[in-house]
Design an enzyme around this catalytic site. Structure first.
Site, PDB file in Angstrom:
ATOM      1  N   TYR A 131       0.821  -1.213   0.000  1.00 59.54           N
ATOM      2  CA  TYR A 131       0.000   0.000   0.000  1.00 59.54           C
ATOM      3  C   TYR A 131       0.860   1.272   0.000  1.00 59.54           C
ATOM      4  O   TYR A 131       0.398   2.340  -0.357  1.00 59.54           O
ATOM      5  CB  TYR A 131      -0.941   0.035   1.204  1.00 59.54           C
ATOM      6  CG  TYR A 131      -2.055  -0.997   1.145  1.00 59.54           C
ATOM      7  CD1 TYR A 131      -2.177  -1.865   0.056  1.00 59.54           C
ATOM      8  CD2 TYR A 131      -2.993  -1.109   2.149  1.00 59.54           C
ATOM      9  CE1 TYR A 131      -3.179  -2.810  -0.016  1.00 59.54           C
ATOM     10  CE2 TYR A 131      -4.010  -2.057   2.088  1.00 59.54           C
ATOM     11  CZ  TYR A 131      -4.088  -2.905   1.000  1.00 59.54           C
ATOM     12  OH  TYR A 131      -5.103  -3.839   0.941  1.00 59.54           O
ATOM     13  N   LYS A 181       2.978 -15.591   1.872  1.00 58.39           N
ATOM     14  CA  LYS A 181       2.875 -16.254   0.568  1.00 58.39           C
ATOM     15  C   LYS A 181       4.304 -16.579   0.150  1.00 58.39           C
ATOM     16  O   LYS A 181       4.781 -16.132  -0.892  1.00 58.39           O
ATOM     17  CB  LYS A 181       2.170 -15.299  -0.413  1.00 58.39           C
ATOM     18  CG  LYS A 181       1.836 -15.882  -1.761  1.00 58.39           C
ATOM     19  CD  LYS A 181       0.710 -16.886  -1.720  1.00 58.39           C
ATOM     20  CE  LYS A 181       0.466 -17.452  -3.113  1.00 58.39           C
ATOM     21  NZ  LYS A 181      -0.417 -18.641  -3.095  1.00 58.39           N
ATOM     22  N   ASP A 213      -3.590 -18.114   0.941  1.00 60.76           N
ATOM     23  CA  ASP A 213      -4.750 -18.747   0.304  1.00 60.76           C
ATOM     24  C   ASP A 213      -5.341 -19.814   1.225  1.00 60.76           C
ATOM     25  O   ASP A 213      -6.563 -19.937   1.371  1.00 60.76           O
ATOM     26  CB  ASP A 213      -4.400 -19.317  -1.080  1.00 60.76           C
ATOM     27  CG  ASP A 213      -3.003 -19.899  -1.143  1.00 60.76           C
ATOM     28  OD1 ASP A 213      -2.231 -19.747  -0.182  1.00 60.76           O
ATOM     29  OD2 ASP A 213      -2.669 -20.527  -2.162  1.00 60.76           O
ATOM     30  N   ASP A 237      -5.650  -6.800   5.486  1.00 57.79           N
ATOM     31  CA  ASP A 237      -6.828  -6.032   5.081  1.00 57.79           C
ATOM     32  C   ASP A 237      -7.929  -7.008   4.669  1.00 57.79           C
ATOM     33  O   ASP A 237      -9.077  -6.921   5.111  1.00 57.79           O
ATOM     34  CB  ASP A 237      -6.419  -5.125   3.902  1.00 57.79           C
ATOM     35  CG  ASP A 237      -7.505  -4.140   3.523  1.00 57.79           C
ATOM     36  OD1 ASP A 237      -8.550  -4.119   4.193  1.00 57.79           O
ATOM     37  OD2 ASP A 237      -7.298  -3.390   2.540  1.00 57.79           O
ATOM     38  N   ASP A 241     -11.292  -8.558   7.200  1.00 62.86           N
ATOM     39  CA  ASP A 241     -12.692  -8.365   6.815  1.00 62.86           C
ATOM     40  C   ASP A 241     -13.397  -9.711   6.699  1.00 62.86           C
ATOM     41  O   ASP A 241     -14.571  -9.841   7.047  1.00 62.86           O
ATOM     42  CB  ASP A 241     -12.791  -7.601   5.486  1.00 62.86           C
ATOM     43  CG  ASP A 241     -12.828  -6.095   5.714  1.00 62.86           C
ATOM     44  OD1 ASP A 241     -12.507  -5.661   6.845  1.00 62.86           O
ATOM     45  OD2 ASP A 241     -13.179  -5.351   4.774  1.00 62.86           O
TER      46      ASP A 241
END
Ligand code: NAD
Length: 351
Positions: A131, A181, A213, A237, A241
């Protein structure tokens, strides 16, 4: 106390009332932020508001953002205030506890037996990664449009967030899942190596590593198996959620964003509901104040070192749910919904 927009003022005042009940010595001073400031011709984060934050021990935040500002450049939008606060106070550690209160299992989109007793904490790195990495741009190369984002982490950034997560795990059920990852990303290989290094300082905490994943699957398959989930900015992020919907209402979920206060080196924190301004129910005394009230409990725990009163507030909220009390979004067709203020009074009575 920065209530902001939409339901922000209603739920923040509810949290302040609860806070005042357990700690009469905590001085809550209110200032304008977000759309509430812009509407008065001020900046999203007016200098007076920032000066108040500088003088404070912690920020109790509501939420910012209103439909009429959508599409404007960031500095003219209410959300800019939050961006500045996170950046300027380097609030790098985002803590999001996700808990299903006894009695609320039916509200989840998953089967009640899967979410019963669910109590996990997502620790998300908040100021680094893709980000913020540079270069970050759209450009034209050899007549073709392309875009680039840069995912970059430096070892000290990983180390400090890992320490926060290990300390949280130590105070909870002593299990930490680090999500990355590493089969594809170099940043993840660094992440895993640094996390393993920090783990040596916390031999009492059991560590597992999961690929992002797989973590996304496990969160809906066996969410009860998680205690603390540690991850980088973008993965956090998305996963936080995903974890949030497990509880059935976004109105129950608090958060803390912790960092150090610039050059002073003092620990600092911003505490806020994870939901937004809910313009559809704003001003109707219908919002669920739980997320804000539990954010105040986190403020007591992390900024004021007051674990007993933090736990006391959490027990009072839990007691309200166990007693069958519900705000509108959870009561649904069953009826009998309490208003924001009635639910808050019920929590205060249980303190
Ligand atoms: P939202 O979270 O405001 O609302 C989504 C749904 O959840 C709505 O139906 C709303 O009524 C419900 N809801 C949210 N909080 C609730 C509560 N406490 N009690 C009962 N119901 C609740 O998300 P949105 O509609 O996507 O966004 C609205 C505005 O909020 C936008 O301007 C957005 O930018 C802003 N926003 C701000 C923050 C923040 O300040 N940190 C976070 C998310 C969204």
């Amino acid at each position: 106390m920065l209530p902001g927009d939409g339901i922000g003022p209603e739920v923040t005042h509810a949290a302040a009332a609860v806070l005042a009940r357990v700690r009469a010595d905590v001085e809550c001073v209110e200032a304008a932020v977000g759309g509430a400031a812009l509407a008065r011709g001020l900046q999203a984060l007016p200098p007076e508001t920032r000066a108040l934050c500088d003088r404070s021990d912690a920020i109790l935040f509501g939420s910012v953002g209103l439909p009429e500002y959508e599409g404007k450049p960031l500095p003219e939008r209410p959300e800019y205030a939050l961006f500045l606060l996170r950046r300027d106070y380097e609030l790098y550690a985002n803590l999001r506890p996700v808990k299903v209160f006894p009695g609320l299992e039916e509200a989840s989109s998953l089967k009640p037996e899967i979410v019963r007793g669910l109590d996990l904490l997502v620790v998300r790195e908040l100021t680094g990664g893709i980000y913020y990495g540079r270069p970050k741009e759209q450009r034209r190369v050899d007549g073709v449009d392309e875009a680039v984002d840069t995912m970059i982490y430096r070892a000290p950034e990983v180390e400090r967030i890992a320490r926060v997560a290990f300390a949280c795990a130590r105070a909870r059920r002593k299990r930490l899942t680090s999500v990355d990852k590493q089969n594809i990303l170099e940043t993840s290989r660094l992440w895993r190596r640094v996390v393993d290094g920090v783990a040596r300082e916390y031999p009492d905490v059991a560590v597992e590593h999961l690929l992002v994943d797989n973590a996304a699957m496990q969160l809906v398959h066996r969410p009860g198996a998680f205690d603390v989930i540690l991850t980088e900015n973008m993965f956090g992020d998305i996963l936080s959620d995903e974890a949030a919907i497990l509880t059935g209402s976004i109105g129950t979920l608090p958060s803390a964003s912790l960092g150090t206060k610039g050059s002073t080196g003092r620990q600092f924190g911003l505490y806020e509901p994870i939901g937004g301004t809910a313009p559809d129910i704003a001003g109707k005394d219908a919002a669920n104040p739980t997320a804000a009230i539990l954010s105040a409990a986190m403020l007591l725990r992390h900024s004021l070192g007051d674990e007993p009163n933090a736990a006391r507030i959490e027990r009072a909220v839990e007691g309200a749910y166990a007693g069958g009390l519900r705000t509108a979004e959870l009561a649904g067709k069953a009826g009998g919904a309490l208003s924001t203020s009635a639910f808050t009074r019920a929590v205060i009575e249980r303190l």
